[in-house]
Design a protein around this motif. Structure first.
Motif, short mmCIF file in Angstrom:
data_model
loop_
_atom_site.label_atom_id
_atom_site.label_comp_id
_atom_site.label_asym_id
_atom_site.label_seq_id
_atom_site.Cartn_x
_atom_site.Cartn_y
_atom_site.Cartn_z
N MET A 62 29.36 2.31 -91.98
CA MET A 62 28.95 3.70 -92.19
C MET A 62 29.63 4.54 -91.12
N ILE A 63 30.39 5.52 -91.54
CA ILE A 63 31.12 6.39 -90.61
C ILE A 63 30.58 7.81 -90.76
N MET A 64 29.93 8.31 -89.71
CA MET A 64 29.43 9.67 -89.70
C MET A 64 30.51 10.59 -89.13
N ILE A 65 31.07 11.44 -89.99
CA ILE A 65 32.14 12.36 -89.60
C ILE A 65 31.51 13.75 -89.44
N SER A 66 31.44 14.21 -88.20
CA SER A 66 30.73 15.45 -87.88
C SER A 66 31.71 16.55 -87.47
N CYS A 67 31.26 17.78 -87.64
CA CYS A 67 32.08 18.95 -87.29
C CYS A 67 32.22 19.06 -85.78
N SER A 68 33.44 19.29 -85.34
CA SER A 68 33.73 19.54 -83.92
C SER A 68 34.90 20.50 -83.85
N THR A 69 34.76 21.54 -83.03
CA THR A 69 35.84 22.53 -82.89
C THR A 69 36.96 22.04 -81.99
N SER A 70 36.78 20.88 -81.37
CA SER A 70 37.83 20.33 -80.52
C SER A 70 39.01 19.88 -81.38
N ALA A 71 40.20 20.07 -80.83
CA ALA A 71 41.41 19.69 -81.58
C ALA A 71 41.58 18.17 -81.64
N LYS A 72 40.93 17.43 -80.75
CA LYS A 72 41.08 15.98 -80.70
C LYS A 72 40.01 15.31 -81.54
N ASN A 73 40.41 14.35 -82.37
CA ASN A 73 39.48 13.58 -83.17
C ASN A 73 38.97 12.39 -82.35
N ALA A 74 37.66 12.37 -82.08
CA ALA A 74 37.06 11.34 -81.22
C ALA A 74 36.32 10.33 -82.09
N PHE A 75 36.77 9.08 -82.05
CA PHE A 75 36.17 8.01 -82.84
C PHE A 75 35.45 7.06 -81.88
N SER A 76 34.24 6.64 -82.24
CA SER A 76 33.45 5.79 -81.35
C SER A 76 32.57 4.85 -82.17
N VAL A 77 32.18 3.76 -81.53
CA VAL A 77 31.28 2.78 -82.12
C VAL A 77 29.86 3.09 -81.66
N VAL A 78 28.92 3.17 -82.59
CA VAL A 78 27.53 3.45 -82.24
C VAL A 78 26.74 2.15 -82.11
N LEU A 79 26.73 1.35 -83.17
CA LEU A 79 25.99 0.09 -83.11
C LEU A 79 26.37 -0.80 -84.29
N GLU A 80 25.95 -2.06 -84.16
CA GLU A 80 25.97 -3.00 -85.28
C GLU A 80 24.54 -3.48 -85.50
N ASP A 81 23.97 -3.11 -86.60
CA ASP A 81 22.59 -3.48 -86.91
C ASP A 81 22.61 -4.76 -87.76
N ASN A 82 22.50 -5.91 -87.08
CA ASN A 82 22.56 -7.20 -87.79
C ASN A 82 21.35 -8.10 -87.49
N GLN A 83 20.31 -7.52 -86.89
CA GLN A 83 19.14 -8.32 -86.57
C GLN A 83 18.08 -8.21 -87.66
#
Length: 265
Positions: free
Chosen positions: A128-149
């Motif tokens: 699941m990739i949450m793509i949110s609005c940001s006025t910054s010119a740089k696209n910041a991609f990050s890992v939030v979690l892995e829910d496998n429990q």
């Protein structure tokens, strides 16, 4: 030479038309709804790009593409790569996609990944990739979690900040404001151009450098005369006296009474 140009030109037009198609059409929607397709089309500026992220303390690198082969793996939209040996694990496919659109975000689902080895009931991985609005010119991609429990419905959650999903802000200028701006711009061009022409070409000096000085002077004089006639002419009129029975004309001389005929002869 002319013949080769006639052959190359249609090929160039054909290639340009193919490039103009949405690359997000590579994503195959599970439901195929128009709303989900419209949400995907918003992500067109993010295509043909690799977004990478990693979590501290883990030996994995996550690679994400919008409707493209992440890490070079066929049909994989998001993969997990081991740093030691470079082994790739498919987390989700872009040929099994879902998309949900909000006011300033898009939630993208990639399903049909490789199955878990020992947990989550050995179900296929999904992202699941949450793509949110940001006025910054740089696209910041990050890992939030892995829910496998848990037994089922396990998932990987990622975040991507981008201005591609930001809503379009409507202009707050009214039609009257736009007209005034155009008028002032035209006036500035007229004054600047006329001044330069009068000074450099005609050789005028002083107030004569003002464009069409004679015309505007005449307009000013006529306006002043009209204002004087409307606003000041009443003060020059003579008002008649308000006393009743008194004439304004000067009185004529009274005829002298002659009484000589009454004297005795």
């Amino acid at each position: 030479m002319l013949l080769s140009l006639r052959i190359i030109t249609p090929l160039f037009v054909l290639l340009a038309g193919m490039q103009a198609e949405f690359l997000t059409n590579n994503c195959k929607l599970i439901s195929g709804s128009d709303s989900e397709r419209n949400a995907l089309n918003l992500l067109e500026p993010l295509t043909n790009q690799n977004f990478t992220a990693e979590r501290p303390g883990e030996g994995y690198l996550y690679i994400f593409q919008v409707c493209g082969d992440a890490g070079g793996m066929k049909d994989a939209g998001l993969v997990q790569q081991e740093k030691k040996d470079g082994k790739l694990v498919r987390i989700g496919n872009y040929n099994q996609t879902r998309a949900i659109r909000g006011s300033d975000w898009v939630l993208l689902f990639y399903e049909g990944g490789d199955k878990y080895d020992s947990h989550c009931s050995l179900e296929p991985r999904r992202a699941m990739i949450m793509i949110s609005c940001s006025t910054s010119a740089k696209n910041a991609f990050s890992v939030v979690l892995e829910d496998n429990q848990k037994e089922q419905d396990c998932y990987y959650l990622f975040e991507l900040d981008s201005n591609a999903v930001c809503p379009v802000i409507p202009s707050k200028l009214s039609a009257g404001s736009i007209i005034l701006i155009i008028v002032f711009c035209c006036l500035a061009v007229y004054l600047t151009g006329g001044f330069l022409y009068q000074r450099l070409v005609v050789g005028a000096k002083g107030v004569e450098q003002f464009p069409n000085y004679a015309f505007w002077s005449e307009i000013g004089n006529l306006s002043a005369d009209g204002c004087n006639f409307v606003c000041r002419s009443r003060g020059n009129r003579e008002e008649a006296p308000t006393y009743r029975g008194v004439a304004t004309e000067p009185l004529g001389e009274e005829q002298e009474e002659r009484d000589d005929h009454l004297l005795p002869m």
